[in-house]
Design a protein around this motif. Structure first.
Motif, PDB file in Angstrom:
ATOM      1  N   LEU A 325      36.474  35.122   8.198  1.00 35.48           N
ATOM      2  CA  LEU A 325      37.384  35.609   9.230  1.00 35.48           C
ATOM      3  C   LEU A 325      37.068  34.951  10.564  1.00 35.48           C
ATOM      4  O   LEU A 325      36.006  34.359  10.736  1.00 35.48           O
ATOM      5  CB  LEU A 325      37.232  37.115   9.375  1.00 35.48           C
ATOM      6  CG  LEU A 325      37.918  37.967   8.312  1.00 35.48           C
ATOM      7  CD1 LEU A 325      37.353  39.353   8.350  1.00 35.48           C
ATOM      8  CD2 LEU A 325      39.393  38.007   8.572  1.00 35.48           C
ATOM      9  N   ARG A 326      37.994  35.107  11.483  1.00 37.16           N
ATOM     10  CA  ARG A 326      37.735  34.640  12.845  1.00 37.16           C
ATOM     11  C   ARG A 326      37.144  35.805  13.618  1.00 37.16           C
ATOM     12  O   ARG A 326      37.308  36.951  13.236  1.00 37.16           O
ATOM     13  CB  ARG A 326      39.052  34.197  13.466  1.00 37.16           C
ATOM     14  CG  ARG A 326      38.945  33.121  14.487  1.00 37.16           C
ATOM     15  CD  ARG A 326      40.296  32.588  14.831  1.00 37.16           C
ATOM     16  NE  ARG A 326      41.192  33.672  15.218  1.00 37.16           N
ATOM     17  CZ  ARG A 326      42.491  33.656  14.988  1.00 37.16           C
ATOM     18  NH1 ARG A 326      43.030  32.644  14.371  1.00 37.16           N
ATOM     19  NH2 ARG A 326      43.245  34.643  15.375  1.00 37.16           N
ATOM     20  N   ILE A 327      36.488  35.532  14.741  1.00 38.09           N
ATOM     21  CA  ILE A 327      35.733  36.591  15.391  1.00 38.09           C
ATOM     22  C   ILE A 327      36.652  37.697  15.904  1.00 38.09           C
ATOM     23  O   ILE A 327      36.344  38.884  15.777  1.00 38.09           O
ATOM     24  CB  ILE A 327      34.839  36.004  16.507  1.00 38.09           C
ATOM     25  CG1 ILE A 327      33.953  37.078  17.121  1.00 38.09           C
ATOM     26  CG2 ILE A 327      35.646  35.342  17.589  1.00 38.09           C
ATOM     27  CD1 ILE A 327      32.867  37.525  16.202  1.00 38.09           C
ATOM     28  N   ASP A 328      37.821  37.336  16.445  1.00 40.86           N
ATOM     29  CA  ASP A 328      38.694  38.399  16.950  1.00 40.86           C
ATOM     30  C   ASP A 328      39.274  39.205  15.794  1.00 40.86           C
ATOM     31  O   ASP A 328      39.453  40.423  15.890  1.00 40.86           O
ATOM     32  CB  ASP A 328      39.802  37.813  17.829  1.00 40.86           C
ATOM     33  CG  ASP A 328      40.609  36.781  17.095  1.00 40.86           C
ATOM     34  OD1 ASP A 328      40.003  36.008  16.335  1.00 40.86           O
ATOM     35  OD2 ASP A 328      41.831  36.720  17.260  1.00 40.86           O
ATOM     36  N   GLN A 329      39.548  38.519  14.675  1.00 43.32           N
ATOM     37  CA  GLN A 329      40.042  39.243  13.509  1.00 43.32           C
ATOM     38  C   GLN A 329      38.971  40.163  12.951  1.00 43.32           C
ATOM     39  O   GLN A 329      39.262  41.262  12.481  1.00 43.32           O
ATOM     40  CB  GLN A 329      40.472  38.254  12.437  1.00 43.32           C
ATOM     41  CG  GLN A 329      41.701  37.477  12.835  1.00 43.32           C
ATOM     42  CD  GLN A 329      41.892  36.261  11.970  1.00 43.32           C
ATOM     43  OE1 GLN A 329      40.982  35.823  11.282  1.00 43.32           O
ATOM     44  NE2 GLN A 329      43.079  35.706  12.019  1.00 43.32           N
ATOM     45  N   THR A 331      36.538  41.703  14.650  1.00 45.46           N
ATOM     46  CA  THR A 331      36.399  42.925  15.437  1.00 45.46           C
ATOM     47  C   THR A 331      37.651  43.789  15.273  1.00 45.46           C
ATOM     48  O   THR A 331      37.560  45.008  15.209  1.00 45.46           O
ATOM     49  CB  THR A 331      36.166  42.599  16.908  1.00 45.46           C
ATOM     50  OG1 THR A 331      37.076  41.595  17.297  1.00 45.46           O
ATOM     51  CG2 THR A 331      34.772  42.102  17.120  1.00 45.46           C
TER      52      THR A 331
END
Lengths: 399, 390, 103, 236, 170
Positions: A325-329, A331
């Motif tokens: 995942l990406r970091i914003d996804q 969180t």
């Protein structure tokens, strides 16, 4: 069956008693503790070694290649070869690094992840420390380990490491909450924070053959799923391995580590995985309880080991399959999905607890309501989370 | 943070950590990704300026693999450039060969026998399968999928490479096409093997798509990431699947109809959003369209010579003039521009590399995205550094 | 000196260090940390009195310490949010320079 | 529903995990030093020089040092020096031979262009690939002796090509021999005619004798298998 | 028992004291985390198991993370990790104030006649604490919950208010 325990079940006790008989009374406490520590270190050290091998083998098989198979028969000596390599490699500390934190980070990480082994009941008589608030202790020890990841990322003075440290912090802040919330239902039902009491509360069978494990209830299943997802994130395993996202951050917080310090990080990752897996077994999968009554002759620690290995295999399987995942996804997934789901799960377990006295006739209704309380929020929030995403259809150019 | 601390604590002039002062964004972090980085697909370098994890500036730096390809082409004979074209885009040597052969054939007016045309189409479509498979594997690897899709992609690619090896003698550096045909005749055995690979490919694609195309994480990572507008794509000269993912129907196989492509019945898929997911899916769809082309070509290939009997291998002295040969390579329009002055060596030898031209819009796609997105956007552009740097 | 006195001495020293941190350091974050230390010192006193006090069954000291921890966590969250907001507006977290209350 | 895609992917990997134990399609690794793949006939790696006679590798090189390959080689890795004298080749004809023939294998890119341009079938592609050496300079600069390999080796690695080449060479030689014979016969006839016209046999030239073709190509083994006939195209 | 207490005291005071003097904020914060661990050890020594683990979980796990996150977020410019020292006058006054308070408190502690140590360590089982929390102290629990909720909301509003970046979460 406490009256007719097979000797295999009692073997560890007998061993300890034999050792104790040789010693004067004042030394017993120390020797017992030392014995516990030594056994834990030995067993999990070996498990770590072979887990690395198993991970590489399974990953290889999944990827249609045989995996390491040159050192020893079928590659069994590979972990030791790796260990020798790691030990003999040069330990590089960058000139700009913070030497104290750079050294302390792997040590602290391994220490914290080892500490959490103390309270897991590995068998009916196998528990290093029976603590009244053992579950809390476990998560306290686990929560501290991310501090070490931060230290590692910050001390290297490497930009990739720094980004990894930021990611590790964000990830910890986000996933600590669902992890803690997911086991609250278990505590509510069993009325204790002591792991051994939680395991005992899961003893027995529904209708004579369905084990009374927490995972086999609607709230237990939801809690187990949330716990596993959050523990994937806590132990920095794929698909949440953002701090060491290889394709973006090279090796993240490990970029500036080499040699044995690197091996320590590796070790801590596997220890953390084992500890979280062991806790999941304890909380949701009935701990050392056998799944069927007639299988009770197999010693309890064997059941624990089997369940733990199955979970670890699941970790490896997931790692082999899923992208990151990406970091914003990451969180967003924690805050908008897991935390609300865990909160709803508290409601479910409250309902379950209050409806425990419903007579047989209403039992299906109780199940239906509980399942609905789990499934409907899952579907609804899942739909909101994945809004705008989905398979697409494509058009073709006019001929 | 590092820059501040180095200023204060560690007066090291050799430190490569430089602060970037920007009045609008505060102090930014400048990260040099590459030339040695796991996901820059070779020795490519991106100097990314980060605000948190968001990219506010991205400068692509290339040239680490520059080999003087075009100048070499001007100082050797026409034939001697052929093996060098293998090394441009080393995943697609067959199509590079074809484009170069096409340019030279146009320059000297050399006809190509029917069978060779069919073989060229078969090889070009096999190359397309190979390239797109690799791209999908690499892209998913960049998304962080632990190598599994990449290994599956390589497993299938191996079958095509084996075909190439048994035909041309080399797996990647094929050096197979010649001016006026092809070097070796593929026998019935080879055609049967190619047919087997073609028939098995659909199954592989199904499995590959089941693995990750419907995966929620994969969709979350790629959908809406790095959208390329049709306007920008056309203005920047982007070609190939990237252009079609932006919704522009431009396929040289249809536009030019070079070779015998007009005889084949195939569709050109078009994207709508132009984002990374579209770019990925376009490649999958193109692979699915390549399979019928291969099937038709393998069924219809006629007997006959593979080389034009009058074709000359060496001692070419084309009349003064120029020619441009382009084909639809897997990555986009690969073209060779040749100017002859009547000597055995070309006067001007110029490559139109799709990788380089598609790469020029990288910064436009990456601005405002995170560093993790930049990696997969780069992966979806599909570059090979051998072609970018030449 | 009884054990209780030793405990109280320890907590008062910790309180003084916390105070010194809060006054001497210029970084807002560290000032907050100093305040946290003072709070912790107070909690230590509760526990010490509970441990050596006359009526441990009521567990009042324990409960008070728990509440103190909860409130300290809240304080830390708000305080750090304030620090970040301060930094956003004034580009510094040095308290000497953050003299304006207006953003 | 959220998660179906993930589960589908997990199923695929599980299938591959299970398949890798029984399905050879799913465990494609060749464990190299013990197992070896069969190289296809067309496989090429680095050139070698063909000699006609295995017993005398240096004496019977087909190469006549025409230097075409040297000129055409794209990376310019071939270096040839012509001999000052001439030696009889396999056909017995006096030919210039390469006094020096070096190929720098570290530069060679195995493109096969030297093979294609050689008019004498003297240089062919080898199939060696385990030639790593610690000696960076001389170890990879192969000279005439290291490069020359007998024709039988060529037959061994590229049977189809070798048979075709041998057939062609034999045909050419036969043609050459017949031509020579015809020329000799013509010369003899001319000589006879001139003797007839000018009856002074003192200055008669010695009779020209062409070498018998049978002894000229003693090293050529019979073709292993005839080249496969051009396959009929599969019709739909 | 007293040796253990002495060791704990040494850990707490040494780490806090060194943290007071370090210029590097990150190191200071990490030393303060060590202090918190020492305090947790003190609780454990005193028999308040639950409080000790809560202390580690809250301070070691959560507060330290938030603090470090804040340090990293405000890391640029003059507020970097290397703190510029405060004016010397403040340091002197801080030391004076700290010393005076320490002296006063120590004197008070030493001079107050306190009851001698009770017998064995009391034990506060989790169940007991839980019952107390929900019966006698239910109002306080609610108040603490309200404070935490308000603090969380306030924190998010404050941190997210200014610009595009957020502290965490959505």
């Amino acid at each position: 069956m406490p009256h007719a325990e097979p000797w295999l079940e009692r073997a560890p006790l007998l061993l300890r008693d034999a050792v104790n008989a040789l010693l004067p009374a004042p030394a017993r406490w120390w020797v017992d503790s030392f014995l516990d520590i030594a056994v834990l270190l030995g067993v999990f050290g070996l498990l770590f070694a072979f887990l690395t091998l198993a991970e590489r083998k399974v990953l290889g098989r999944i990827q249609n290649r045989p995996g390491p198979n040159r050192a020893g028969w079928g590659g069994v000596l590979q972990p030791f070869a790796d260990g020798i390599k790691m030990l003999t490699k040069e330990d590089i500390v960058p000139r700009l690094a913070d030497p104290i934190l750079h050294f302390a980070a792997p040590v602290a990480l391994v220490a914290f992840s080892l500490m959490s082994f103390a309270v897991i009941p590995y068998g009916r008589h196998l528990l290093a420390l029976d603590m009244d608030s053992g579950v809390l202790y476990f998560f306290a020890a686990g929560a501290s380990s991310e501090l070490a990841v931060f230290m590692a990322g910050w001390s290297g003075r490497n930009k990739y490491s720094l980004l990894a440290a930021m990611r590790a912090l964000a990830q910890l802040i986000s996933y600590e909450l669902p992890l803690l919330l997911s086991f609250v239902p278990v505590v509510m039902i069993s009325g204790s924070l002591s792991p051994s009491a939680i395991v005992t509360a899961q003893g027995g069978w529904h209708l004579g053959f369905i084990p009374r494990w927490n995972v086999l209830t609607p709230w237990g299943f939801a809690g187990f799923a949330i716990f596993m997802v959050a523990s994937l994130a806590e132990s920095n395993r794929s698909p949440f391995d953002l701090p060491e996202a290889e394709s973006e951050l090279i090796a993240g917080h490990l970029t500036e580590y080499s040699g044995f310090k690197y091996a320590l990080f590796f070790m801590a990752e596997y220890f953390g995985m084992c500890a979280l897996g062991g806790m999941a077994v304890t909380l949701f999968l009935g701990g050392w309880q056998a799944p069927c009554a007639f299988l009770g002759f197999i010693p309890s620690y064997a059941w624990f080991g089997a369940k733990l290995l199955a979970l670890l295999l699941g970790f490896i399987w997931i790692r082999a399959t899923l992208p990151r995942l990406r970091i914003d996804q990451l969180t967003r997934f924690a805050w908008k999905f897991l935390v609300p789901l865990a909160l709803v799960n508290l409601v479910t377990v409250g309902f379950w607890h209050l409806s425990a006295s419903w007579s047989r006739g209403f039992d299906p209704l109780r199940w239906a309501i509980a399942i609905a309380l789990v499934v409907i929020p899952f579907v609804a929030m899942g739909r909101r989370l994945s809004a705008g995403l989905g398979p697409r259809t494509y058009r073709f150019a006019a001929q | 943070m590092i820059e501040a601390s180095t200023d204060a604590l560690l007066p090291s002039p050799g430190s490569r950590v430089r602060p970037v002062r920007d009045p609008f964004h505060g102090d930014l972090l400048e990260v040099s990704m590459g030339p040695h980085h796991p996901s820059t697909h070779g020795v490519f370098r991106m100097v990314a300026t980060l605000d948190g994890e968001t990219i506010v500036r991205l400068k692509p730096v290339f040239g680490y693999l520059h080999r003087n390809h075009e100048k070499l082409g001007e100082s050797t004979t026409y034939l001697a450039s052929m093996p060098y074209t293998d090394r441009l885009d080393y995943l697609c040597s067959m199509t590079n060969n074809w484009a170069y052969a096409l340019a030279v054939e146009r320059l000297i007016g050399q006809p190509v026998p029917e069978r060779a045309e069919y073989v060229r189409v078969i090889l070009a479509e096999l190359t397309r399968l190979l390239n797109h498979t690799c791209l999908a594997g690499f892209l998913l690897q960049d998304c962080g999928a632990s190598g599994t899709p990449l290994m599956y992609a390589f497993r299938e690619r191996e079958k095509i490479l084996d075909l190439f090896e048994s035909l041309s003698g080399s797996r990647m550096m094929c050096n197979y096409q010649r001016f006026g045909g092809c070097r070796v005749d593929p026998g019935a055995h080879w055609l049967a093997a190619a047919s087997r690979v073609t028939e098995g490919y659909g199954r592989f694609l199904d499995e590959f798509e089941a693995l990750l195309t419907g995966n929620e994480i994969m969709m979350a990572r790629t959908q809406g990431v790095g959208p390329l507008s049709a306007k920008l794509a056309v203005a920047a000269g982007v070609t190939g699947p990237m252009l079609r993912a932006a919704g522009v129907a431009y396929d040289i196989r249809k536009v030019d109809g070079y070779g015998i492509y007009p005889r084949f019945n195939f569709r050109v898929p078009l994207g709508e959003h132009g984002d990374t997911y579209d770019r990925y899916m376009l490649r999958i769809l193109e692979m699915r369209e390549s399979i019928p082309i291969l099937r038709q070509a393998l069924a219809e290939i006629p007997a006959g010579p593979i080389m034009d009997p009058k074709a000359r291998l060496r001692g070419l002295r084309p009349k003064a003039g120029e020619s441009y040969g382009r084909i639809e390579g897997p990555k986009g329009e690969i073209g060779f521009y040749l100017v002859s002055d009547g000597t055995p060596n070309p006067y001007r030898y110029r490559v139109r590399p799709p990788s380089l031209i598609n790469l020029t819009i990288l910064e436009d796609l990456c601005l405002g995205r995170t560093i993790a997105d930049a990696v997969i956007i780069l992966g979806s552009v599909d570059i090979v550094l051998g072609e970018v740097d030449r | 000196m009884s054990t209780l006195q030793a405990c109280l001495l320890l907590s008062s020293l910790l309180f003084s260090i916390g105070l010194a941190v809060a006054i001497a350091r210029s970084s807002a974050i560290l000032v907050l940390m100093g305040i946290e230390l003072m709070l912790n010192a107070a909690s230590m006193n509760f526990i010490a009195f509970w441990r050596f006090g006359p009526n441990p069954e009521a567990a009042t000291g324990v409960l008070f310490a728990l509440f103190a921890i909860a409130v300290a966590a809240a304080e830390a969250a708000v305080g750090l949010a304030l620090v970040i907001a301060l930094y956003r507006h004034q580009r510094t977290i040095r308290l000497q320079e953050a003299t304006r209350l207006k953003g | 529903m959220l998660g179906t895609g993930l589960i589908k992917g997990l199923m695929v990997t599980a299938k591959n995990l299970a398949g890798s134990f029984h399905d050879p399609e799913r465990l494609v690794t060749t464990e190299y030093p013990e197992q070896r793949t069969v190289l296809p006939q067309n496989y090429r790696n680095f050139p070698f020089l063909v000699t006609e006679n295995a017993e005398d590798p240096m004496g019977t090189l087909r190469c006549v040092a025409c230097q075409i390959c040297e000129k055409e080689c794209p990376p310019q890795c071939i270096y040839i020096e012509k001999s000052k004298d001439k030696k009889a080749d396999a056909a017995g004809k006096m030919q210039i031979y390469p006094a020096v023939f070096d190929i720098d294998i570290s530069v060679c890119m195995s493109c096969q262009i030297c093979v294609e341009v050689c008019p004498f079938d003297a240089i062919k592609m080898d199939q060696v690939f385990e030639i790593a050496t610690a000696d960076r300079f001389t170890g990879l600069l192969l000279d005439r002796g290291q490069l020359s390999k007998p024709n039988s080796y060529f037959h061994q690695i590229h049977p189809t090509d070798a048979a075709e080449v041998d057939g062609r060479l034999a045909a050419e030689r036969k043609a050459a021999a017949e031509k020579a014979k015809a020329a000799a016969a013509a010369a003899a006839a001319k000589a006879a005619a001139s003797t007839a016209s000018a009856p002074s046999p003192v200055k008669a030239p010695p009779p020209v004798s062409a070498p018998p073709p049978a002894t000229a190509v003693p090293a050529i083994p019979p073709p292993v298998s005839p080249p496969p006939p051009p396959s009929p195209p599969p019709q739909p | 028992m007293n040796a253990v207490l002495a060791a704990i005291a040494l850990l707490i005071l040494a780490s806090a004291g060194i943290a007071l003097t370090l210029r590097n904020i990150v190191r200071s914060v990490i030393l303060l985390v060590v202090t918190w661990f020492g305090i947790a050890a003190f609780y454990l020594w005193a028999g308040a198991e639950f409080v000790a683990f809560a202390q580690v979980l809250v301070y070691g796990g959560a507060v330290s993370m938030v603090v470090l996150f804040a340090v990293l977020l405000v890391r640029h410019g003059k507020a970097g990790v290397a703190e510029t020292p405060a004016p010397s006058g403040r340091i002197v006054s801080a030391l004076l104030a700290g010393g005076a308070i320490a002296g006063a408190l120590a004197g008070a502690v030493a001079l107050t006649p306190l009851a001698p140590a009770a017998g064995p360590a009391p034990f506060a089982p989790v169940r007991h604490i839980g019952v107390l929390l929900l019966n006698t102290h239910a109002a306080s629990l609610l108040a603490a919950g309200a404070i935490l909720t308000v603090a969380l909301l306030g924190g998010v509003v404050l941190a997210a208010g200014g610009g595009p970046e957020k502290e965490d979460g959505p």
